[in-house]
Design a protein around this motif. Structure first.
Motif, PDB file in Angstrom:
ATOM      1  N   THR A 211      79.371  63.031  47.632  1.00  0.00           N
ATOM      2  CA  THR A 211      78.736  62.979  48.957  1.00  0.00           C
ATOM      3  C   THR A 211      77.459  62.142  48.899  1.00  0.00           C
ATOM      4  OG1 THR A 211      79.614  65.175  49.459  1.00  0.00           O
ATOM      5  CG2 THR A 211      77.859  64.361  50.874  1.00  0.00           C
ATOM      6  N   ALA A 212      76.680  62.310  47.822  1.00  0.00           N
ATOM      7  CA  ALA A 212      75.439  61.550  47.673  1.00  0.00           C
ATOM      8  C   ALA A 212      75.711  60.051  47.558  1.00  0.00           C
ATOM      9  CB  ALA A 212      74.683  62.037  46.442  1.00  0.00           C
ATOM     10  N   ALA A 213      76.848  59.678  46.964  1.00  0.00           N
ATOM     11  CA  ALA A 213      77.193  58.265  46.842  1.00  0.00           C
ATOM     12  C   ALA A 213      77.449  57.632  48.201  1.00  0.00           C
ATOM     13  CB  ALA A 213      78.421  58.106  45.951  1.00  0.00           C
ATOM     14  N   ARG A 214      77.790  58.478  49.180  1.00  0.00           N
ATOM     15  CA  ARG A 214      78.082  57.984  50.523  1.00  0.00           C
ATOM     16  C   ARG A 214      76.889  58.108  51.464  1.00  0.00           C
ATOM     17  NH1 ARG A 214      83.536  61.636  50.477  1.00  0.00           N
ATOM     18  NH2 ARG A 214      84.881  60.225  49.240  1.00  0.00           N
ATOM     19  N   GLU A 215      75.947  58.978  51.114  1.00  0.00           N
ATOM     20  CA  GLU A 215      74.831  59.261  52.006  1.00  0.00           C
ATOM     21  C   GLU A 215      73.505  59.115  51.255  1.00  0.00           C
ATOM     22  OE1 GLU A 215      75.179  62.862  54.237  1.00  0.00           O
ATOM     23  OE2 GLU A 215      77.361  62.732  54.390  1.00  0.00           O
ATOM     24  N   PRO A 216      72.750  58.050  51.497  1.00  0.00           N
ATOM     25  CA  PRO A 216      71.487  57.812  50.785  1.00  0.00           C
ATOM     26  C   PRO A 216      70.513  58.981  50.868  1.00  0.00           C
ATOM     27  CG  PRO A 216      72.136  55.860  52.012  1.00  0.00           C
ATOM     28  CD  PRO A 216      73.083  56.934  52.424  1.00  0.00           C
ATOM     29  N   ALA A 217      70.455  59.645  52.004  1.00  0.00           N
ATOM     30  CA  ALA A 217      69.518  60.761  52.136  1.00  0.00           C
ATOM     31  C   ALA A 217      69.873  61.903  51.184  1.00  0.00           C
ATOM     32  CB  ALA A 217      69.502  61.265  53.581  1.00  0.00           C
ATOM     33  N   VAL A 218      71.166  62.133  51.001  1.00  0.00           N
ATOM     34  CA  VAL A 218      71.606  63.178  50.076  1.00  0.00           C
ATOM     35  C   VAL A 218      71.317  62.763  48.645  1.00  0.00           C
ATOM     36  CG1 VAL A 218      73.602  64.486  49.226  1.00  0.00           C
ATOM     37  CG2 VAL A 218      73.383  63.983  51.666  1.00  0.00           C
ATOM     38  N   ALA A 219      71.419  61.455  48.364  1.00  0.00           N
ATOM     39  CA  ALA A 219      71.140  60.959  47.012  1.00  0.00           C
ATOM     40  C   ALA A 219      69.703  61.267  46.603  1.00  0.00           C
ATOM     41  CB  ALA A 219      71.414  59.463  46.945  1.00  0.00           C
ATOM     42  N   VAL A 220      68.776  61.160  47.538  1.00  0.00           N
ATOM     43  CA  VAL A 220      67.374  61.471  47.240  1.00  0.00           C
ATOM     44  C   VAL A 220      67.233  62.948  46.871  1.00  0.00           C
ATOM     45  CG1 VAL A 220      65.046  61.613  48.206  1.00  0.00           C
ATOM     46  CG2 VAL A 220      66.496  59.625  48.709  1.00  0.00           C
ATOM     47  N   GLU A 221      67.880  63.807  47.629  1.00  0.00           N
ATOM     48  CA  GLU A 221      67.829  65.242  47.342  1.00  0.00           C
ATOM     49  C   GLU A 221      68.524  65.549  46.015  1.00  0.00           C
ATOM     50  OE1 GLU A 221      66.163  67.361  49.005  1.00  0.00           O
ATOM     51  OE2 GLU A 221      65.741  66.279  50.862  1.00  0.00           O
ATOM     52  N   LEU A 222      69.607  64.823  45.728  1.00  0.00           N
ATOM     53  CA  LEU A 222      70.347  65.047  44.490  1.00  0.00           C
ATOM     54  C   LEU A 222      69.467  64.812  43.275  1.00  0.00           C
ATOM     55  CD1 LEU A 222      73.084  65.639  43.122  1.00  0.00           C
ATOM     56  CD2 LEU A 222      73.541  63.173  43.197  1.00  0.00           C
ATOM     57  N   ALA A 223      68.589  63.823  43.363  1.00  0.00           N
ATOM     58  CA  ALA A 223      67.680  63.553  42.243  1.00  0.00           C
ATOM     59  C   ALA A 223      66.805  64.771  41.945  1.00  0.00           C
ATOM     60  CB  ALA A 223      66.812  62.339  42.562  1.00  0.00           C
ATOM     61  N   ASP A 224      66.349  65.443  42.991  1.00  0.00           N
ATOM     62  CA  ASP A 224      65.545  66.656  42.796  1.00  0.00           C
ATOM     63  C   ASP A 224      66.377  67.772  42.181  1.00  0.00           C
ATOM     64  OD1 ASP A 224      63.308  65.404  43.831  1.00  0.00           O
ATOM     65  OD2 ASP A 224      63.673  66.116  45.880  1.00  0.00           O
ATOM     66  N   PHE A 225      67.617  67.930  42.649  1.00  0.00           N
ATOM     67  CA  PHE A 225      68.496  68.963  42.083  1.00  0.00           C
ATOM     68  C   PHE A 225      68.704  68.725  40.585  1.00  0.00           C
ATOM     69  CE2 PHE A 225      70.648  69.253  46.479  1.00  0.00           C
ATOM     70  CZ  PHE A 225      69.772  70.260  46.885  1.00  0.00           C
ATOM     71  N   LEU A 226      69.024  67.480  40.229  1.00  0.00           N
ATOM     72  CA  LEU A 226      69.322  67.162  38.840  1.00  0.00           C
ATOM     73  C   LEU A 226      68.091  67.313  37.952  1.00  0.00           C
ATOM     74  CD1 LEU A 226      71.681  64.076  39.233  1.00  0.00           C
ATOM     75  CD2 LEU A 226      72.293  66.467  38.815  1.00  0.00           C
ATOM     76  N   ALA A 227      66.920  67.025  38.498  1.00  0.00           N
ATOM     77  CA  ALA A 227      65.684  67.154  37.717  1.00  0.00           C
ATOM     78  C   ALA A 227      65.429  68.598  37.307  1.00  0.00           C
ATOM     79  CB  ALA A 227      64.500  66.617  38.521  1.00  0.00           C
ATOM     80  N   ALA A 228      65.910  69.544  38.086  1.00  0.00           N
ATOM     81  CA  ALA A 228      65.688  70.960  37.788  1.00  0.00           C
ATOM     82  C   ALA A 228      66.763  71.542  36.865  1.00  0.00           C
ATOM     83  CB  ALA A 228      65.661  71.761  39.092  1.00  0.00           C
ATOM     84  N   GLU A 229      67.855  70.798  36.642  1.00  0.00           N
ATOM     85  CA  GLU A 229      68.960  71.302  35.820  1.00  0.00           C
ATOM     86  C   GLU A 229      68.600  71.285  34.335  1.00  0.00           C
ATOM     87  OE1 GLU A 229      71.892  72.606  36.813  1.00  0.00           O
ATOM     88  OE2 GLU A 229      71.353  72.383  38.936  1.00  0.00           O
ATOM     89  N   GLN A 230      69.271  72.150  33.573  1.00  0.00           N
ATOM     90  CA  GLN A 230      69.023  72.263  32.142  1.00  0.00           C
ATOM     91  C   GLN A 230      70.202  71.721  31.337  1.00  0.00           C
ATOM     92  OE1 GLN A 230      66.041  73.353  30.915  1.00  0.00           O
ATOM     93  NE2 GLN A 230      65.457  73.363  33.090  1.00  0.00           N
TER      94      GLN A 230
END
Length: 263
Positions: A211-230
């Protein structure tokens, strides 16, 4: 589901008297109704609804057939009420504190979801599949409420200011996938439960990335999600699995060709 409900036999509960004698008291109307629902739900959890009769419910409750009919007009009514209670419990299992990495939260949620699927198998799976002779508008409404509760909880975890239609479709599609996959697992037990739990969470992460690959706004949020992952969490394990694919002969070359537009 029956756990947490006081077991009552023969329509009365016991209280110890001096001298070892047990005093018996009749159940109130509400207590009797709750007992019948708990007993019915236990039966429906272990057998398909079409294999459970009013006589079975009466015998398990230590009651007479006419008494069951006094509280419910028929098996369909008690089945619908039992499923409504089960649905409330299942919907509650999607609730999780918004703390820690997203995939770890979802992993805990799916653990509770699969616990429920495992312990309430035949009755609820028949309802979810829509093939039960006991299916009705009432039971369909129960499932719709569970799906809506799951949908709202997942959106809360994503915490997006304004979820796009694409995100909403992604969440609903994942809920449907989790439902279908878990029911197939219930029938086949083809993989360990813990493995399925991890796979379902990783399926969501993959869907979110697409979904993030299709929607730039979601891609920005995805970066925050991934930054918090372990690294040892569900997302970290997924990334390592995907990275290892590049070692497959010819795969990296094929991907590079597809990612490079022709001049």
């Amino acid at each position: 589901m029956a756990s947490g409900t006081q077991a009552v036999t023969g329509g009365r509960s016991g209280e110890e008297r001096p001298g070892g004698r047990t005093a018996r008291r009749r159940l109130s109307v509400d207590e009797r109704r709750e007992q019948l629902i708990a007993v019915a739900l236990e039966l429906f959890a272990h057998r398909p609804p079409e294999e459970v009769s009013i006589d079975d419910i009466a015998a398990a409750a230590g009651a007479s057939r006419p008494l069951v009919y006094h509280y419910f007009p028929g098996k369909q009514a008690i089945y619908e009420e039992s499923m409504r209670r089960a649905g409330q419990e299942l919907a509650g299992r999607f609730e999780e504190k918004a703390e820690g990495p997203l995939s770890e939260r979802l992993h805990r949620v799916m653990g509770r979801y699969l616990d429920f699927v495992d312990s309430h198998g035949p009755g609820f799976s028949a309802l979810l599949r829509g093939g039960s002779v006991a299916a009705s508008p009432g039971t369909t409404a129960v499932i719709d409420e569970v799906r809506q509760a799951a949908y709202e909880q997942i959106l809360l975890h994503l915490a997006l200011p304004a979820p796009s239609p694409g995100i909403r479709r992604t969440v609903r599609a994942w809920i449907a996938n989790a439902e279908i996959t878990s029911l197939e697992w219930l029938a086949e037990r083809s993989v360990p439960r813990e493995e399925l739990q991890l796979q379902l969470v990783q399926d969501f992460v993959v869907a979110l990335v697409v979904t993030a690959a299709r929607e730039p706004a979601v891609a920005v949020e995805l970066a925050d999600f991934l930054a918090a992952e372990q690294p040892e969490g569900p997302t970290g394990l997924l990334v390592r699995d995907l990275t290892s694919l590049l070692a497959v002969p010819g795969l990296a070359t094929a991907l590079t060709r597809l990612a490079t537009p022709e001049a």
